[in-house]
Design an enzyme around this catalytic site. Structure first.
Site, PDB file in Angstrom:
ATOM      1  N   THR A   1     -53.705  65.889 -21.389  1.00 40.27           N
ATOM      2  CA  THR A   1     -54.909  66.579 -21.815  1.00 40.27           C
ATOM      3  C   THR A   1     -56.135  65.709 -21.537  1.00 40.27           C
ATOM      4  OG1 THR A   1     -54.905  65.620 -24.043  1.00 40.27           O
ATOM      5  CG2 THR A   1     -53.676  67.667 -23.721  1.00 40.27           C
ATOM      6  N   ASP A   2     -57.285  66.363 -21.403  1.00 38.61           N
ATOM      7  CA  ASP A   2     -58.530  65.623 -21.495  1.00 38.61           C
ATOM      8  C   ASP A   2     -58.649  65.141 -22.945  1.00 38.61           C
ATOM      9  OD1 ASP A   2     -60.982  64.487 -20.935  1.00 38.61           O
ATOM     10  OD2 ASP A   2     -61.799  66.266 -19.958  1.00 38.61           O
ATOM     11  N   TRP A   3     -59.554  64.198 -23.181  1.00 43.14           N
ATOM     12  CA  TRP A   3     -59.587  63.456 -24.439  1.00 43.14           C
ATOM     13  C   TRP A   3     -60.105  64.322 -25.594  1.00 43.14           C
ATOM     14  CZ3 TRP A   3     -57.159  61.293 -21.012  1.00 43.14           C
ATOM     15  CH2 TRP A   3     -56.755  59.954 -21.015  1.00 43.14           C
TER      16      TRP A   3
END
Length: 773
Positions: free
Chosen positions: A273-275
């Site tokens: 995932t992106d953060w």
């Protein structure tokens, strides 16, 4: 008897120092399934949750930065299986880690390489691979396992705040560039994370914005570049984006992460995932999002609870864990690589300067204004950016570099005599404004980067004096943007009043004395140029070219480098000429939402909570060239100090329905140079509505001496010619005559030939993927 025998075997093993029968397996590439079977449920879930965000207190970093200070994230260790943590760090124009560390006299600076848009402007895959091979060496030698790059979202609109990280408005150019980028990085035995998959085409409310996109546009424009990258470079990881796609978060979309990415394209790495920390982590696991970054304890609790209640199967979890283990055994951390913390920064700076020069675009050069021999030439430099030159953008794309050459230094290095009074004025202006901020206890940091001051006004009377004492003028216009916010139309896309007045006054003063004016665009994204460009004799576009980029600009001015860059996007006359501008948050900040947090409550706001991609496939030149829209500069445009001729091309139909082609390029001028040949294909009429033509191949010559020729070769498959028919969910090519154009830009066709496709061809895909259900 059997029990006695087993007891004796175990005792003998213990006495001899050999592992017991039930000893824990230590992970290696050949026993991943054994390790997976031996892991507890808690351990498996732990491996799918990142190591957490870094925390810095009093100059001492904790958490993930215990591994590499300033890294963005990590995977977790499980010691009993010999599973080490691995380190993930930001890119894409250079490694972002902490350059100085408490109690450590050594520095850890990284090289600031040119931004992605400049690399794409080179149209040269070998240049990109050479550049990122150097970048990848820094990733390796500083102890990082995966660079969180490249970013390759499409330039749907000029005002996306992160366009500088991305490559192009065209999916073929974007995909090819990203694939070359990945190959260069991964040649060092470290990984990449191709991002942001997918439709992260605006920063405004990026955590929750719902991109409403039809299947044809999705397949042909916004996923095609990722498909090319996955198939041609095998990235270790893909990063899922924050936003929604047709109602569903991309991080939780089985269609996007499994059906398309893995089943159709054959991706074999991990998805992270992106953060962030979105609700419904179990759905992300089920969808095929293997790694949750940066990692939050509540995500582990959610997964364990879902398995306990039966809403998530342990088989889905095992699938993801197996992929993470397959990733881990490839990493330098697992291999026990001893990183030096001392990459060759001097050598890499030279690479950065070379690649910057390859991507600089010459937009205007009236009456051969350039090149200018530096001997005895006095130059008046104007603009805040002559001393505050911008190497790259802000946010995760920031690079902590040891230095950045500015234009005063670069022009001096090149042998010009820089007017000290003007340079001193701008230097004092920047210093004064920094001092004012310091008095109030602040500084001009901006989301991991440095913001810029507006240009000061310069009296016309002063400019008149400068014109008398200098031989020519250079005006540098600077822009900076980055993660978390989009650009605005006024005073960013358009010039400020002060900038416009400066160009007008310098033009009038210097031209009155028969002297030339050069404008340098030190920018991260497209700006308006049509209203003022005729006041400049030459315009150089170096984008944000890295720490050595100003030297590369000076090389172009002197003629040490003959510019060969070409635009990877179109420059419109007016912002509203882009069809996407009707559905983009360009007018103002649409909410008071803090950086990184979704909007809460209230009605859904157009272009903030949702964005309608109603322009469909009509993005960039596909729209402009089909509609015949007047442009300031077309896609693929760029000038040279020499001239090239295109010989008669040879085009042949291939057995798969595609074609092969060749064309000979000859340097007809007086200086050595390189030419980019763009191959556009016009499909037969009938069937699906299509753009007037589309880019299907490109190549750049070597440096050709005057009179020298080179034959370039191209091969395009039938699948690469296909358009997507969303009525039947299939790619298809029509039978008939295809015209192949060999061009210097989308509006400069030099030669053409044709071939016939004898029968139509189709390629079925999963119906209705990512359309929302």
């Amino acid at each position: 008897m059997k029990r006695i025998l087993l007891t004796l075997i175990l005792a003998a093993g213990a006495l001899s120092g050999l592992p017991a029968v039930h000893a824990q397996p230590k992970l290696n590439a050949d026993n991943i399934d054994d390790v997976l079977r031996a892991m507890s449920l808690d351990e498996k879930v732990t491996l799918c949750i990142g190591g957490g965000r870094a925390v810095t207190t009093g100059g001492v970093s904790t958490g993930i930065t215990d591994l590499v200070q300033g890294a963005a994230g990590s995977t977790r260790a499980i010691e009993r299986f010999g599973i080490p943590p691995t380190v993930l760090a930001d890119g894409p124009a250079g490694l972002r880690i902490d350059p100085v560390r408490a109690g450590d006299p050594q520095t850890y600076y990284a090289t600031a390489f040119p931004i992605g848009t400049l690399l794409a402007s080179s149209w040269d895959l070998s240049v990109v691979e050479e550049t990122t091979a150097a970048l990848g060496n820094e990733v390796l030698e500083y102890g990082v396992d995966v660079l969180l790059a490249p970013g390759q979202n499409i330039h749907r609109n000029p005002l996306n705040g992160r366009n500088f990280e991305y490559f192009s408005e065209d999916p073929l150019l974007s995909g090819k560039m990203a694939a070359a980028y990945v190959r260069g990085i991964q040649s060092n035995g470290v990984g990449t994370s191709v991002k942001h998959y997918a439709l992260n085409n605006q920063e405004t409310n990026r955590n929750a914005n719902d991109a409403l996109v039809g299947e044809r546009a999705l397949r042909e424009i916004y996923l095609k570049n990722f498909e090319i990258t996955v198939k041609e470079s095998a990235p270790w990881t893909v990063m899922s984006s924050y936003n929604r796609l047709n109602g569903e978060f991309t991080q939780q979309s089985y269609d996007l992460l499994t059906t398309i990415l893995r089943d159709e394209w054959g991706f074999e790495g991990i998805v992270m995932t992106d953060w962030g920390n979105k609700d419904d982590t179990p759905r992300a696991v089920w969808a095929g999002n293997d790694l949750m970054e940066p990692g939050n304890p509540v995500e582990k609790e959610r997964i364990l609870a879902a398995i306990a209640e039966g809403s998530l199967s342990e088989e889905d979890l095992d699938r993801n864990v197996r992929r993470i283990l397959e990733y881990i055994v490839k990493t330098p951390s697992f291999r026990g690589y001893w990183h030096s913390d001392r990459p060759d920064l001097a050598a890499h700076a030279a690479v950065a300067r070379k690649s910057a020069a390859e991507g600089i675009v010459l937009l205007r050069n009236e009456n051969a204004t350039l090149p200018i021999a530096p001997k005895g030439q006095k130059v008046a430099l104007y603009g805040e950016s002559i001393v505050d030159f911008v190497a790259g953008g802000t946010g995760s794309g920031t690079v902590n570099k040891a230095y950045c050459v500015n234009m005063v230094e670069a022009m001096t290095n090149a042998g010009f005599q820089v007017d000290p009074a003007i340079a001193g004025f701008y230097d004092e202006y920047v210093r004064y404004n920094d001092a004012v901020l310091a008095l109030s206890g602040t500084q001009r940091t901006y989301r991991y980067g440095i913001s810029k001051f507006d240009d000061p006004a310069v009296p016309r009377s002063a400019i008149d004096l400068h014109a008398q004492s200098n031989d020519f003028a250079v005006i540098v216009l600077g822009r900076i943007s980055g993660e978390g916010s989009d650009r605005n139309m006024d005073n960013d896309f358009n010039l400020t009043d002060i900038e416009r007045q400066l160009i007008s006054d310098v033009h009038a003063a210097f031209h009155a004395l028969g002297k030339k004016v050069v404008v340098v665009l030190n920018i991260g994204g497209v700006i308006e140029t049509n209203s003022w460009k005729r006041m400049a004799d030459a315009i150089i576009l170096p984008w944000l070219p890295g720490q050595e980029g100003a030297n590369a600009v000076a090389d172009v001015i002197t003629g040490a480098v003959n510019p060969s860059g070409k635009l990877p996007m179109s420059f419109p006359i007016d912002f509203m000429d882009h069809p996407s501008s009707a559905n983009f948050p360009y007018m103002q900040v649409k909410s008071n939402t803090p950086f990184g947090t979704p909007r809460q409550g209230g009605s859904r706001e157009k272009d903030v909570d949702y964005t309608d991609y109603e322009e469909g496939i009509w993005v960039g030149y596909r729209y402009f060239e089909t509609k015949g829209t007047e442009l300031s500069y077309p896609f693929g445009y760029g000038l040279s100090y020499t001239r090239f001729s295109y010989g008669k091309p040879v085009v042949k139909a291939a057995s798969d329905g595609g074609f092969t082609a060749s064309v000979t390029i000859r340097n007809e001028g007086d200086v050595a140079g390189k030419e980019v040949v763009q191959v556009y294909v016009q499909a037969p009429s009938g069937g699906l509505e299509k753009p007037a033509f589309e880019l299907k191949a490109f190549a750049k010559t070597r440096l050709l001496q005057p009179g020298e020729s080179q034959t370039l070769h191209f091969a395009v498959s039938a699948y690469e010619l296909a358009s997507f028919n969303e009525q039947v969910s299939q790619w298809e090519t029509a039978a008939g005559t295809y015209t192949v154009h060999f061009a210097a830009s989308a509006r400069d066709f030099r030669q053409q030939a044709a071939f016939k496709m004898s029968r139509p061809r189709t390629w079925e895909v999963h119906a209705g993927a990512c359309l929302g259900k």
